[in-house]
Design a protein around this motif. Structure first.
Motif, short mmCIF file in Angstrom:
data_model
loop_
_atom_site.label_atom_id
_atom_site.label_comp_id
_atom_site.label_asym_id
_atom_site.label_seq_id
_atom_site.Cartn_x
_atom_site.Cartn_y
_atom_site.Cartn_z
N ARG A 21 0.82 -1.21 0.00
CA ARG A 21 0.00 0.00 0.00
C ARG A 21 0.86 1.26 0.00
N ARG A 22 1.99 1.19 0.64
CA ARG A 22 2.87 2.35 0.70
C ARG A 22 3.47 2.64 -0.67
N GLY A 23 3.79 1.58 -1.41
CA GLY A 23 4.43 1.76 -2.71
C GLY A 23 5.89 2.15 -2.54
N THR A 24 6.56 2.28 -3.65
CA THR A 24 7.96 2.72 -3.67
C THR A 24 8.13 3.68 -4.83
N PRO A 25 9.22 4.45 -4.86
CA PRO A 25 9.45 5.30 -6.03
C PRO A 25 9.54 4.49 -7.33
N VAL A 26 9.99 3.23 -7.24
CA VAL A 26 10.10 2.37 -8.42
C VAL A 26 8.75 1.77 -8.79
N ASP A 27 7.94 1.45 -7.79
CA ASP A 27 6.62 0.86 -8.01
C ASP A 27 5.57 1.71 -7.27
N PRO A 28 5.29 2.92 -7.80
CA PRO A 28 4.37 3.82 -7.10
C PRO A 28 2.93 3.31 -7.18
N CYS A 29 2.16 3.68 -6.18
CA CYS A 29 0.75 3.29 -6.18
C CYS A 29 -0.06 4.33 -5.42
N VAL A 30 -1.35 4.27 -5.66
CA VAL A 30 -2.33 5.03 -4.89
C VAL A 30 -3.38 4.02 -4.49
N THR A 31 -3.76 4.02 -3.21
CA THR A 31 -4.84 3.16 -2.77
C THR A 31 -6.13 3.94 -2.82
#
Length: 191
Positions: A21-31
């Motif tokens: 849920r937090r994501g990363t700069p490499v694998d960004p996400c929005v919940t």
């Protein structure tokens, strides 16, 4: 159940789920629960950006807030059971985090799905008023922050409708939220 979403192997409320849920700069996400921050219906845009960018750790809730979260989680199954008694609609817990096929950066962790034949494309979101700070009296049955979350869930799954089951005092009510494609489009643009 055929959906526009992909189930990820991370169970809700586990450390792995929190990390995804937090994501990363490499694998960004929005919940979908963060969409109300982006619309301005909840505060915290800069903190969300800093956490998602890895510049800041998520804050640890104080004891009172953590207790409220724990009570809300404990009450979900009770509220769901009462919703089923009130509506006749059996439910099954969602349990996992899901990724949108169309927008792989958009994630959802719904509370329940309809379990009856012909109703498996129904999301049921559970709310407890003391736990849901965003619930306030207003002209709408479902407040804007919850509508943001539910419309986001409907966008992830491509479902036509969701129900929001709410424990208020000693009563469980529910509200239907039909998919609104224009609303969902606006949310996706903001995200």
């Amino acid at each position: 159940m055929t959906t526009a979403a992909i189930r990820l192997p991370y169970r809700q409320n586990t450390p792995e789920w929190l990390a995804v849920r937090r994501g990363t700069p490499v694998d960004p996400c929005v919940t979908v629960s963060e969409l109300s921050i982006l619309t301005g219906n909840k505060s915290g845009k800069y903190a969300m950006w800093a956490i998602k960018s890895g510049l800041m750790e998520p804050p640890v809730p104080d004891a009172a807030t953590q207790e409220m979260y724990d009570l809300g989680h404990a009450l979900e199954s009770v509220i769901a059971a009462q919703y089923t008694r009130n509506t006749g609609m059996p439910l099954r817990p969602a349990r996992y985090i899901w990724r949108s096929r169309a927008h792989p950066w958009l994630l959802a962790s719904p509370d329940y799905f309809g379990a009856a034949v012909g109703h498996r494309n129904l999301i049921v979101e559970i709310k407890w008023l003391p736990h849901s700070r965003e619930w306030a009296s207003g002209p709408e049955d479902v407040p804007p922050a919850v509508q943001d979350q539910v419309q986001g869930q409907l966008a992830v799954f491509g479902f036509p409708v969701a129900h929001v089951a709410v424990l208020s005092g000693s009563r469980v009510d529910w509200h239907e939220v039909p998919a609104d494609l224009a609303y969902q489009s606006d949310l996706l643009i903001l995200a």
